[in-house]
Design an enzyme around this catalytic site. Sequence first.
Site: not given
Length: 318
Positions: A63, A65, A67-68, A140, A211, A269
Site C-alpha cells: 500500500h 503509506h 513507511d512502505h 486497512h 497492514d 510491523h
Amino acid sequence: MQIQFLGTGAGMPSKARNTSAIALKLLDEIGAVWLFDCGEATQHQILHTNLKPRKIEKIFITHLHGDHIFGLPGFLSSRSFLGGDEPLTIFGPKGLEDFVRQALTISGTHLTYELEFREIQEGIIFEDQNFTVKCQKLKHVVPCYGYRIEQKDLPGKLDIDEARKQGVPFGPLLGKLKAGEDVVLDNGQVVKSASLLSESQKGWIVTILGDTKYCQQSIDLSENADVLIHEATFDRGTEKLAAQYGHSTNVEAATVAKQANVKYLLMNHISARFMKKDVELLESDARLVFENSKIVSDFSLFQWRNNQIILEEDLNVD
C-alpha cells in the site's frame, strides 16, 4: 528459498527497527530476489546484508503509506549507480507509478535499466513456469493488499543409476528424462521417464500481508501456507484500538495463522513503543494461540529447508 527482513517497524524508523521491507531470496530457484515493500532507508539496510540490488528483479508494494514506499526512489537510483542494468518490475496499487515517476523526474534521476509498473487488482498478478503470485485486498485505512506466492510443484528426482543400467548415456537424454520426457536410445529402446522419476515435490507457499485489521481476507489468502508473514502492531487486549487504525494485534495474527492452518507465523510491523521485554511477551502471548509464532527482527534471516522454516541469523532488539 530464504526470507530476510530488512525492516520490521511500524510507522517510522526507530533505533531497533527500520520501516517495512522484506526480501524473498529465490537465488537457488531462479537466481533472483523479490522485495516486498520498500520503506525509508531500505537501501541502507541492504548494505548490512549480502543482498545485491541488481539481483532484485521484482518489487511488490502492499500500500501507499510512506513507511512502505519512501525508500523506493533512493533504492532505484542506487541500483543504477551500482551497475544494475537488468529490468525491474514494480507491482502495486494505483498511484504508485505516479509517486515514483515524479520523484525520479523532479530529482533528475536517470535509471540505467528498464522500469515497468503493473497496477494490481485482486487475483493472479504474475505467473511463470516456477511461481504464481496472487493478491487480495485487506482491511486497512487505505487500499492495501496481501500477496500469496506459490511455488509450483517440482519434478521428482531422477534415478540416475537405474537410467544408466537401462543404457542411457550421460548427457542430454538424462535431462529430458528428468523433465518428464520419454527418450529413445540408439538401439531403438524406449526409456520411460515415469519409471525413473520419484513423485513430484510439492512447492512451498508464502503469504505476505500488508497492514490490516483482523479479517476473513487474511485467512483466505493464508490458507495452508507454509509461512505467513503478518503484522502485529498492537498487543493483546487492544483489539478495538488496533481495528480503529486498521491494524492487528499479535493474538489476532496468531488467530489468523491457526484458522488458516499455516505451518509458521512470522510477525513484523512492530510498534516502536514495545521494548525488548515487551517483544518477548508479544511472542509468548501469540504462542498461546498458535505455537509456531515468532516476532522477527531487522535482518532476521530464515531458510526454507526440508519443509521447515529455520532461523539462520537474528539480531537482538534492544
